[in-house]
Enzyme design. Structure first.
Site, short mmCIF file in Angstrom:
data_model
loop_
_atom_site.label_atom_id
_atom_site.label_comp_id
_atom_site.label_asym_id
_atom_site.label_seq_id
_atom_site.Cartn_x
_atom_site.Cartn_y
_atom_site.Cartn_z
N ASP A 228 0.87 -1.18 0.00
CA ASP A 228 0.00 0.00 0.00
C ASP A 228 0.90 1.23 0.00
O ASP A 228 2.11 1.13 0.25
CB ASP A 228 -0.90 0.00 1.26
N SER A 229 0.29 2.38 -0.22
CA SER A 229 1.03 3.64 -0.14
C SER A 229 1.52 3.92 1.28
O SER A 229 2.43 4.70 1.47
CB SER A 229 0.13 4.78 -0.59
N CYS B 200 -4.39 -1.43 -1.86
CA CYS B 200 -4.48 0.02 -2.04
C CYS B 200 -5.55 0.29 -3.10
O CYS B 200 -5.43 -0.19 -4.23
CB CYS B 200 -3.13 0.56 -2.51
N GLU C 35 -3.71 7.99 9.11
CA GLU C 35 -2.27 7.79 9.34
C GLU C 35 -1.83 8.42 10.66
O GLU C 35 -0.90 7.95 11.30
CB GLU C 35 -1.45 8.40 8.18
N CYS D 44 -10.93 2.89 -0.02
CA CYS D 44 -9.52 3.14 0.30
C CYS D 44 -9.23 2.34 1.57
O CYS D 44 -10.04 2.37 2.52
CB CYS D 44 -9.31 4.63 0.54
N HIS E 189 -7.36 2.76 3.98
CA HIS E 189 -7.20 3.51 5.23
C HIS E 189 -8.54 3.73 5.94
O HIS E 189 -8.57 3.97 7.15
CB HIS E 189 -6.61 4.90 4.95
#
Ligand code: DGL
Length: 267
Positions: free
Chosen positions: A8-9, A71, A152, A186, A188
């Site tokens: 993932d990013s 992702c 994050e 997404c 996240h």
């Protein structure tokens, strides 16, 4: 080749990794988070493709026989490119999440709301996957880019003032859409589930990461992947200490393995 690779990013793909670990406790897994270059979702398709190729080359240099693209941004913009360029199976998050949401919505009022990054929403990949399964479903999509730094940086507790204000701004206009299923497109976004559910109380939230893990587990079983010893390995392109501190929120447990830093620009 012995591992399943996941990338993932940043940290979001750990929501998929967590589900995969639960489904395949014996497999050896490797995770790469491109924390030095997160977010991907605000970048052009060209840059996303370049990053995705580097991330995959890194995983393949580590003995990986299948890749979970955990992702939404990469899955929406670069999955076909990866499948063309490399000789291992890839599972992305879009089709598995679309299938789960269509199952829910088709049995109800046929409405799906997709939440993703800007690059995911502008790709139209989720709409395409949903319509290929059921043309009668109504789909609305909304870009929620600020959910990524909120997740994050730990702004995920129910009632968090910043996260709630941003969720209200993004999602309040869609309360009348009355979605049966909301795709957290997404990886996240599951960390913000409580905050999202406060603004959109009724629908089922579909985690793209968790659904993609189910698809990868099916692939692993159907291909009879050899079972390993259940090892975890974590790599990041940025600070391993901060990765380890923040990753446990996404994994729902302490990491239990070392984190190594790599220079992704060399791949
Ligand atoms: N987890 C990524 C996704 O699923 C992250 C977003 C980003 O890097 O912008 O789209």
């Amino acid at each position: 080749m012995s591992h399943i690779g996941v990338f993932d990013s940043g940290l979001g793909g750990l929501t998929g990794y967590r589900a995969l670990r639960e489904l395949l406790p014996q497999e050896d897994l490797i995770y790469f988070g491109d924390n030095a270059r997160v977010p991907y979702g605000t970048k052009s398709r060209e840059v996303i493709c370049r990053y995705a190729l580097q991330d995959t080359r890194f995983l393949l240099s580590r003995d990986v026989r299948a890749v979970l693209v955990a992702c939404g941004t990469v899955s929406s913009n670069a999955l076909e490119l990866l499948q063309e360029r490399f000789d291992v199976p890839f599972v992305g998050v879009v089709s598995p999440a679309a299938e789960a949401a269509v199952r829910i919505a088709s049995a109800k009022n046929g409405r799906i709301l997709v939440l993703g990054t800007a690059a995911t929403v502008s790709s139209g990949a989720y709409e395409k996957a949903i319509r290929a399964l059921d043309r009668s479903v109504r789909v609305a999509s909304v870009a929620c880019p600020l959910f990524v730094p909120l997740a994050e940086n730990g702004h995920t507790e129910k009632g968090d003032i910043a996260a709630t204000a941003i969720a209200e701004k993004y999602l309040r206009p869609y309360t009348d859409f009355c979605a049966d299923a909301v795709i957290l497109g997404c990886t996240h976004f599951p960390l913000l589930s409580d905050i999202i559910a406060d603004v959109l109380p009724a629908p089922v939230l579909v985690s793209a990461g968790a659904e993609s893990a189910r698809a990868m587990a099916e692939l692993a079983r159907s291909q009879g992947f050899a079972q390993g010893s259940g090892t975890d390995a974590f790599f990041t392109s940025d600070d391993p200490v901060s990765f380890a501190e923040n990753a446990s929120r996404f994994l729902g447990r302490p990491l239990g393995a070392a984190v190594s830093k790599i220079d992704i620009e060399t791949y």
